[in-house]
Design a protein around this motif. Structure first.
Motif, PDB file in Angstrom:
ATOM      1  N   GLN A  84       0.831  -1.208   0.000  1.00  0.00           N
ATOM      2  CA  GLN A  84       0.000   0.000   0.000  1.00  0.00           C
ATOM      3  C   GLN A  84       0.872   1.267   0.000  1.00  0.00           C
ATOM      4  O   GLN A  84       0.344   2.366   0.182  1.00  0.00           O
ATOM      5  CB  GLN A  84      -0.908  -0.001   1.236  1.00  0.00           C
ATOM      6  N   ASP A  85       2.198   1.090  -0.177  1.00  0.00           N
ATOM      7  CA  ASP A  85       3.145   2.208  -0.157  1.00  0.00           C
ATOM      8  C   ASP A  85       3.166   2.929   1.191  1.00  0.00           C
ATOM      9  O   ASP A  85       3.482   4.123   1.258  1.00  0.00           O
ATOM     10  CB  ASP A  85       2.833   3.209  -1.283  1.00  0.00           C
ATOM     11  N   LYS A  86       2.867   2.206   2.272  1.00  0.00           N
ATOM     12  CA  LYS A  86       2.938   2.774   3.619  1.00  0.00           C
ATOM     13  C   LYS A  86       4.240   2.307   4.259  1.00  0.00           C
ATOM     14  O   LYS A  86       4.257   1.483   5.175  1.00  0.00           O
ATOM     15  CB  LYS A  86       1.727   2.340   4.441  1.00  0.00           C
ATOM     16  N   HIS A  87       5.371   2.832   3.761  1.00  0.00           N
ATOM     17  CA  HIS A  87       6.669   2.275   4.151  1.00  0.00           C
ATOM     18  C   HIS A  87       7.095   2.685   5.560  1.00  0.00           C
ATOM     19  O   HIS A  87       7.824   1.933   6.228  1.00  0.00           O
ATOM     20  CB  HIS A  87       7.719   2.685   3.114  1.00  0.00           C
ATOM     21  N   GLU A  88       6.670   3.845   6.031  1.00  0.00           N
ATOM     22  CA  GLU A  88       6.989   4.232   7.412  1.00  0.00           C
ATOM     23  C   GLU A  88       6.327   3.275   8.391  1.00  0.00           C
ATOM     24  O   GLU A  88       6.949   2.795   9.351  1.00  0.00           O
ATOM     25  CB  GLU A  88       6.523   5.674   7.669  1.00  0.00           C
ATOM     26  N   GLN A  89       5.027   2.996   8.171  1.00  0.00           N
ATOM     27  CA  GLN A  89       4.319   2.042   9.036  1.00  0.00           C
ATOM     28  C   GLN A  89       4.920   0.648   8.904  1.00  0.00           C
ATOM     29  O   GLN A  89       5.038  -0.096   9.881  1.00  0.00           O
ATOM     30  CB  GLN A  89       2.833   2.007   8.668  1.00  0.00           C
ATOM     31  N   ALA A  90       5.297   0.267   7.661  1.00  0.00           N
ATOM     32  CA  ALA A  90       5.878  -1.051   7.444  1.00  0.00           C
ATOM     33  C   ALA A  90       7.173  -1.210   8.239  1.00  0.00           C
ATOM     34  O   ALA A  90       7.421  -2.257   8.856  1.00  0.00           O
ATOM     35  CB  ALA A  90       6.138  -1.269   5.954  1.00  0.00           C
ATOM     36  N   LEU A  91       8.026  -0.168   8.252  1.00  0.00           N
ATOM     37  CA  LEU A  91       9.272  -0.240   9.024  1.00  0.00           C
ATOM     38  C   LEU A  91       8.998  -0.451  10.506  1.00  0.00           C
ATOM     39  O   LEU A  91       9.693  -1.227  11.180  1.00  0.00           O
ATOM     40  CB  LEU A  91      10.071   1.054   8.819  1.00  0.00           C
ATOM     41  N   HIS A  92       7.974   0.226  11.020  1.00  0.00           N
ATOM     42  CA  HIS A  92       7.620   0.065  12.433  1.00  0.00           C
ATOM     43  C   HIS A  92       7.241  -1.393  12.726  1.00  0.00           C
ATOM     44  O   HIS A  92       7.680  -1.984  13.736  1.00  0.00           O
ATOM     45  CB  HIS A  92       6.458   0.997  12.774  1.00  0.00           C
ATOM     46  N   VAL A  93       6.433  -1.993  11.824  1.00  0.00           N
ATOM     47  CA  VAL A  93       5.990  -3.383  12.030  1.00  0.00           C
ATOM     48  C   VAL A  93       7.169  -4.338  11.896  1.00  0.00           C
ATOM     49  O   VAL A  93       7.304  -5.291  12.685  1.00  0.00           O
ATOM     50  CB  VAL A  93       4.873  -3.728  11.018  1.00  0.00           C
ATOM     51  N   PHE A  94       8.059  -4.118  10.896  1.00  0.00           N
ATOM     52  CA  PHE A  94       9.222  -4.992  10.729  1.00  0.00           C
ATOM     53  C   PHE A  94      10.140  -4.926  11.961  1.00  0.00           C
ATOM     54  O   PHE A  94      10.710  -5.947  12.377  1.00  0.00           O
ATOM     55  CB  PHE A  94      10.016  -4.582   9.487  1.00  0.00           C
ATOM     56  N   ARG A  95      10.292  -3.725  12.553  1.00  0.00           N
ATOM     57  CA  ARG A  95      11.123  -3.621  13.759  1.00  0.00           C
ATOM     58  C   ARG A  95      10.514  -4.412  14.913  1.00  0.00           C
ATOM     59  O   ARG A  95      11.241  -5.034  15.695  1.00  0.00           O
ATOM     60  CB  ARG A  95      11.282  -2.146  14.142  1.00  0.00           C
ATOM     61  N   GLU A  96       9.162  -4.371  15.014  1.00  0.00           N
ATOM     62  CA  GLU A  96       8.503  -5.187  16.047  1.00  0.00           C
ATOM     63  C   GLU A  96       8.814  -6.665  15.823  1.00  0.00           C
ATOM     64  O   GLU A  96       9.134  -7.406  16.768  1.00  0.00           O
ATOM     65  CB  GLU A  96       6.983  -4.963  16.002  1.00  0.00           C
ATOM     66  N   GLY A  97       8.682  -7.116  14.542  1.00  0.00           N
ATOM     67  CA  GLY A  97       8.964  -8.513  14.230  1.00  0.00           C
ATOM     68  C   GLY A  97      10.411  -8.877  14.499  1.00  0.00           C
ATOM     69  O   GLY A  97      10.709  -9.963  15.012  1.00  0.00           O
ATOM     70  N   LYS A  98      11.322  -7.974  14.157  1.00  0.00           N
ATOM     71  CA  LYS A  98      12.741  -8.242  14.384  1.00  0.00           C
ATOM     72  C   LYS A  98      13.048  -8.349  15.880  1.00  0.00           C
ATOM     73  O   LYS A  98      13.754  -9.264  16.327  1.00  0.00           O
ATOM     74  CB  LYS A  98      13.565  -7.120  13.750  1.00  0.00           C
ATOM     75  N   GLN A  99      12.509  -7.420  16.668  1.00  0.00           N
ATOM     76  CA  GLN A  99      12.741  -7.444  18.118  1.00  0.00           C
ATOM     77  C   GLN A  99      12.184  -8.725  18.733  1.00  0.00           C
ATOM     78  O   GLN A  99      12.834  -9.367  19.560  1.00  0.00           O
ATOM     79  CB  GLN A  99      12.089  -6.214  18.765  1.00  0.00           C
ATOM     80  N   TYR A 100      10.966  -9.108  18.306  1.00  0.00           N
ATOM     81  CA  TYR A 100      10.350 -10.328  18.842  1.00  0.00           C
ATOM     82  C   TYR A 100      11.204 -11.546  18.473  1.00  0.00           C
ATOM     83  O   TYR A 100      11.433 -12.438  19.309  1.00  0.00           O
ATOM     84  CB  TYR A 100       8.935 -10.469  18.277  1.00  0.00           C
TER      85      TYR A 100
END
Length: 681
Positions: free
Chosen positions: A220-236
């Motif tokens: 959806q071209d929402k890359h700022e939100q996507a980065l936030h979600v990927f960081r959550e996944g990476k931390q988990y």
């Protein structure tokens, strides 16, 4: 649309491997140099099979070719073996080929699994197999087939319910809907699935669920939100020690950084990814990382560094046949060489991009229309069932009331006999009226369904087919402007020709779409008219084409009583095709008309290039073409208009062959006479 499938490939594969029933778990394995010794020392065939499976498990991710070889040895040992051994071997082969990016081979072994499960009547394994099947179709871009397979997996899972399996499947369904741009409920579905899998203590599902959700936001071209979600996944993933999930999150972060023009971060993550994929021998992964690195350099203006990376990505995508990956790289290369001032290469890559885009848009349009039609059919089926249930309920209530009246009438038979007869007559009239209203409602629903289908197709064409000529006009206009600013005139005429072609293509598409939408508004009155009068008008309209093709038409005048305007449109479209698709020195057409008591029959023969027999039905569908626009102009609507009008006039149309002089074709259609008309035009 496949630009994020690389990450999905590994994310989803890990879900298949680690979460599903019947999945495999990596374990300790004998070293390769000691395997043969242990096989020789094994006391039974079952023990040798287990040793080979353990070795295959160990090699599955790091050396999939070796895993395939080991599993084939299992099959050789178990030619007459148990079904459980065969099933496990087929799973290993399916997963190993998917690691190599050989999706067709993976699907082949999934077919074998589904055949095995079909007569075992094992819902748990059937659900696993159908989920894997949906996943493979998703990677191939066959979203409608993926949707159907995943719905089948949900149905099989209900028979032997597994809550983890249910939400694994729902994550894949969300991926399908996301790739079809159906974003309305997908983010909610991702978040719900992550929450449920966390409550069920499924850390792999939670970690990869975050990555799935981030990819959906990227689409959806929402890359700022996507980065936030990927960081959550990476931390988990780091907290739970799931290294591969952490790696997948980083690769996807690299692409989002590239799209946000944060080149340093993009290069950091994508370069690390390239090293990993090169180590695994994964061509798909290397192509994705090269594209990401090239795009990052491009956004920084480092064109000399970007070009080799993009060319390497193009080479790798071409090698494995990923058309949409090639298309993205071609578009970037065209723009890159424009900025470098190399208009020759810019034009070369733009032409390649345009050619590939045309084929991808056609495939994507067919998939999208098929998926939307499936959704509409399901909704219509539900509404129809609801209406039938309501009618049945009313009929049951009426039947109960009639039974009560009948019991009361037993005591007053003589006094109420006349009233009872009147009631029966009233019921018959009511049934007749209800039946007539039901038929009217059914006809209206069918017309509404067709209208909705056409409306969705037109909406899709407006957003996709019309965008391509507009983009070509804009691109070549920009090239001309840059040339003129530099005082250069090389290729100007060629650029103007591209702009002219794009404008004509857009104008033709708009006219044909408008004509198709106006078919229901045509004059519906039957009139007396001569065939020669209609042909004279048509020849005037097509004068330039007749002169260009040296066209001739032989016919005998015939008095008709028909709807004049619809018949003129049908004959004009057929004559235009007969002359246009003709490469002879003289384009000859012969038209005849005969009549019976119920129909007029028209036969139009030509000596043109003809139509292959296997396309007899295909050519009458909307927006379907057999030739490239560069060779023959047209939008693919002409024969759709012809077929619709002929059907509205109570007739049908077919193709016969050969046409004149043993070449070409004959178009034969009928029109129902007014005294035989069953449906108003």
């Amino acid at each position: 649309m496949k630009q994020y499938l690389l990450a999905k490939k590994y994310i989803l594969l890990f879900l298949v491997l680690l979460q599903g029933s019947g999945g495999v778990v990596f374990g300790a394995v004998p070293a390769s140099d000691s395997l043969e010794v242990k096989l020789e020392q094994a006391g039974s065939e079952e023990e040798r099979i287990n040793l080979l499976f353990e070795a295959a498990e160990h090699q599955l991710r790091t050396n999939s070719k070796e895993a395939i070889a080991l599993t084939r040895r299992v099959l050789e040992l178990s030619r007459k073996g148990r079904d459980t051994t065969l099933g496990k071997a087929y799973k290993f082969l399916q997963q190993a080929y998917l690691y190599q990016g050989q999706l067709d081979q993976g699907l082949l072994y999934n077919d074998s699994l589904m055949y095995l499960y079909s007569w075992q009547e094992n819902p748990k394994e059937q659900a696993w197999g159908l989920r894997s099947r949906g996943y493979i179709f998703l990677l191939q871009g066959e979203y409608n087939q993926a949707y159907e397979a995943l719905l089948g997996a949900l149905d099989a899972n209900r028979k032997d319910y597994d809550r983890v399996m249910e939400f694994d499947i729902k994550i894949l369904l969300a991926d399908v809907l996301t790739n079809l741009r159906e974003f309305k409920d997908t983010d909610s579905l991702y978040r719900t699935s992550i929450t449920v899998l966390d409550s069920l203590n499924r850390p792999n599902g939670v970690a990869f669920g975050h990555i799935h959700r981030g990819i959906g936001l990227q689409l959806q071209d929402k890359h700022e939100q996507a980065l936030h979600v990927f960081r959550e996944g990476k931390q988990y993933a780091e907290e739970k020690g799931i290294s591969y999930a952490r790696f997948s999150a980083e690769i996807n972060m690299g692409w989002s950084f590239a799209k946000l023009e944060q080149a340093d971060s993009a290069l950091y993550y994508c370069s690390r990814g390239l090293e990993e994929y090169t180590k695994f021998g994964d061509t798909y992964g290397q192509a994705h990382c090269c594209k990401c690195i090239g795009y990052a350099y491009f956004t920084e203006g480092l064109l000399d560094k970007a070009a080799p990376e993009l060319l390497k990505a193009l080479e790798l995508y071409t090698e494995i046949g990923v058309s949409e990956g090639q298309n993205e790289v071609l578009e970037t290369l065209a723009t890159l060489y424009e900025k470098k001032g190399n208009t020759t290469k810019a034009l070369q890559y733009h032409k390649a991009f345009k050619s590939l885009s045309d084929s991808l848009l056609s495939i994507d349009r067919s998939r999208q229309i098929t998926f939307l039609q499936t959704q509409f059919d399901v909704a219509e089926h539900k509404r129809s069932n609801a209406r039938l249930q309501e009618k049945l309920h009313i009929q049951n209530k009426l039947s109960n009331q009639y039974m009560g009246l009948w019991l009361l009438a037993l005591g007053l038979l003589a006094a109420l006999f006349f009233l009872y007869r009147l009631k029966l007559q009233s019921n018959k009239r009511l049934e007749t009226e209800v039946s007539a209203r039901t038929r009217e409602l059914r006809d209206s629903n069918e017309q509404l369904q067709l209208a909705n289908q056409e409306l969705r197709q037109f909406a899709y064409i407006t957003s996709h087919d019309m965008k391509e000529p507009v983009r070509n006009i804009s691109r070549f206009a920009t090239l001309i402007q840059r040339r003129l600013q530099k005082g250069e005139t090389e290729n100007i005429e060629e650029f103007l020709q591209y702009i002219s072609r794009g404008a004509l293509q857009l104008d033709e598409l708009i006219k044909d779409v408008y004509s198709f939408t106006q078919l229901d508004e045509l004059h519906r009155q039957y009139t007396n008219v001569g065939l020669g009068e209609i042909i004279g008008t048509i020849k005037t309209d097509l004068d330039s084409l007749i002169r260009e093709k040296n066209g001739t038409l032989a016919f005998e005048d015939h008095a008709l009583y028909v709807p004049e305007k619809p018949l003129k449109i049908v004959l004009k479209n057929l004559l235009e095709n007969a002359w246009k698709y003709n490469e002879n020195e003289e384009a000859v057409v012969q038209l005849s008309c005969t009549e019976s008591t119920t129909h007029y029959t028209f036969r139009m023969e030509d000596n043109g290039i003809g139509i292959p027999k296997e396309y007899d039905e295909y050519v009458f569908k909307m927006f379907k073409r057999l030739h490239d626009r560069e060779q023959y102009t047209g939008s693919g609507l002409g024969l759709s208009i012809v077929k619709k009008l002929v059907q509205k006039m109570g007739g049908n149309i077919r193709i016969e062959r050969p046409g004149l002089d043993g070449r070409g074709i004959a178009m034969v259609f009928t029109i129902q006479k007014q005294n035989s008309v069953q449906h108003q035009i």
